[in-house]
Scaffold this active site. Sequence first.
Site, PDB file in Angstrom:
ATOM      1  N   ILE A  82     -15.104 -19.446  14.743  1.00 23.73           N
ATOM      2  CA  ILE A  82     -15.553 -20.735  14.206  1.00 23.73           C
ATOM      3  C   ILE A  82     -14.552 -21.309  13.204  1.00 23.73           C
ATOM      4  O   ILE A  82     -14.547 -22.514  12.960  1.00 23.73           O
ATOM      5  CB  ILE A  82     -16.968 -20.579  13.580  1.00 23.73           C
ATOM      6  CG1 ILE A  82     -17.710 -21.891  13.548  1.00 23.73           C
ATOM      7  CG2 ILE A  82     -16.900 -19.931  12.210  1.00 23.73           C
ATOM      8  CD1 ILE A  82     -19.189 -21.747  13.271  1.00 23.73           C
ATOM      9  N   ASN A 138     -11.068  -5.579  11.516  1.00 19.24           N
ATOM     10  CA  ASN A 138     -11.298  -5.242  10.119  1.00 19.24           C
ATOM     11  C   ASN A 138     -12.452  -4.249  10.034  1.00 19.24           C
ATOM     12  O   ASN A 138     -13.468  -4.416  10.714  1.00 19.24           O
ATOM     13  CB  ASN A 138     -11.645  -6.501   9.318  1.00 19.24           C
ATOM     14  CG  ASN A 138     -10.475  -7.468   9.235  1.00 19.24           C
ATOM     15  OD1 ASN A 138      -9.347  -7.050   9.016  1.00 19.24           O
ATOM     16  ND2 ASN A 138     -10.747  -8.752   9.433  1.00 19.24           N
ATOM     17  N   HIS A 196     -16.081  -6.426  15.960  1.00 19.54           N
ATOM     18  CA  HIS A 196     -15.400  -7.532  16.632  1.00 19.54           C
ATOM     19  C   HIS A 196     -13.907  -7.298  16.531  1.00 19.54           C
ATOM     20  O   HIS A 196     -13.397  -6.880  15.506  1.00 19.54           O
ATOM     21  CB  HIS A 196     -15.774  -8.895  16.043  1.00 19.54           C
ATOM     22  CG  HIS A 196     -15.746  -8.955  14.551  1.00 19.54           C
ATOM     23  ND1 HIS A 196     -16.703  -8.366  13.764  1.00 19.54           N
ATOM     24  CD2 HIS A 196     -14.862  -9.532  13.701  1.00 19.54           C
ATOM     25  CE1 HIS A 196     -16.423  -8.575  12.493  1.00 19.54           C
ATOM     26  NE2 HIS A 196     -15.296  -9.270  12.418  1.00 19.54           N
TER      27      HIS A 196
HETATM   28  P1  AMP Z   1     -14.266 -10.332   9.716  1.00 26.53           P
HETATM   29  O1  AMP Z   1     -13.766 -10.740   8.366  1.00 26.53           O
HETATM   30  O2  AMP Z   1     -13.290  -9.466  10.454  1.00 26.53           O
HETATM   31  O3  AMP Z   1     -15.661  -9.736   9.650  1.00 26.53           O
HETATM   32  O4  AMP Z   1     -14.317 -11.658  10.579  1.00 26.53           O
HETATM   33  C1  AMP Z   1     -15.462 -12.399  10.831  1.00 26.53           C
HETATM   34  C2  AMP Z   1     -15.045 -13.614  11.624  1.00 26.53           C
HETATM   35  O5  AMP Z   1     -16.203 -14.184  12.190  1.00 26.53           O
HETATM   36  C3  AMP Z   1     -14.359 -14.698  10.800  1.00 26.53           C
HETATM   37  O6  AMP Z   1     -13.071 -14.970  11.356  1.00 26.53           O
HETATM   38  C4  AMP Z   1     -15.306 -15.900  10.935  1.00 26.53           C
HETATM   39  O7  AMP Z   1     -14.631 -17.130  10.983  1.00 26.53           O
HETATM   40  C5  AMP Z   1     -16.020 -15.579  12.246  1.00 26.53           C
HETATM   41  N1  AMP Z   1     -17.343 -16.169  12.404  1.00 26.53           N
HETATM   42  C6  AMP Z   1     -18.371 -16.149  11.528  1.00 26.53           C
HETATM   43  N2  AMP Z   1     -19.436 -16.770  12.051  1.00 26.53           N
HETATM   44  C7  AMP Z   1     -19.084 -17.187  13.284  1.00 26.53           C
HETATM   45  C8  AMP Z   1     -19.749 -17.884  14.340  1.00 26.53           C
HETATM   46  N3  AMP Z   1     -21.019 -18.297  14.209  1.00 26.53           N
HETATM   47  N4  AMP Z   1     -19.076 -18.151  15.475  1.00 26.53           N
HETATM   48  C9  AMP Z   1     -17.791 -17.747  15.611  1.00 26.53           C
HETATM   49  N5  AMP Z   1     -17.107 -17.082  14.661  1.00 26.53           N
HETATM   50  C10 AMP Z   1     -17.737 -16.806  13.517  1.00 26.53           C
END
Ligand code: AMP
Length: 125
Positions: A40, A97, A110
């Site tokens: 996002i 991460n 993820h």
């Molecule tokens: P992390 O810091 O590795 O946990 O990354 C989480 C990622 O999830 C970040 O890059 C956010 O921008 C992404 N994110 C959070 N909410 C959403 C969502 N609803 N759809 C897509 N990406 C998301």
Amino acid sequence: MPIDPTLPYDDSNIFAKILRREIPCNAVYEDEHALAFHDIAPQAPVHILVIPKKAYVSWDDFSANGSAEEIAGFVRAVGHVAREQGLVVRGYRLLANVGRNGGQEVPHLHVHLFGGGPLGPMLTR
Ligand code: AMP
């Protein structure tokens, strides 16, 4: 706020809601093991997240507790998405991460898939 990866899986996390179709995502690929969708808040021209369908908190949880079939299916899905997005010839980067030092914010495993242009140094300190 980075998560504590030693806590049990919390199925109220945002990626669990995406998997349950309670909130939308911009999906690019799905199979029995994985769902891939655009981040996002992209940090590269292509920034896709690939998540396992089952409930794993982190790479640590998945690598310890995922079945061989789940792990193979997930790894193949990540590679498939990179190929399908045309990222292989110019190259790409994968990132997962884990926990506080890793800055993990969403407590469902993820893998970030970055590409579409030069990605710069691996870490900026
Ligand atoms: P992390 O810091 O590795 O946990 O990354 C989480 C990622 O999830 C970040 O890059 C956010 O921008 C992404 N994110 C959070 N909410 C959403 C969502 N609803 N759809 C897509 N990406 C998301």
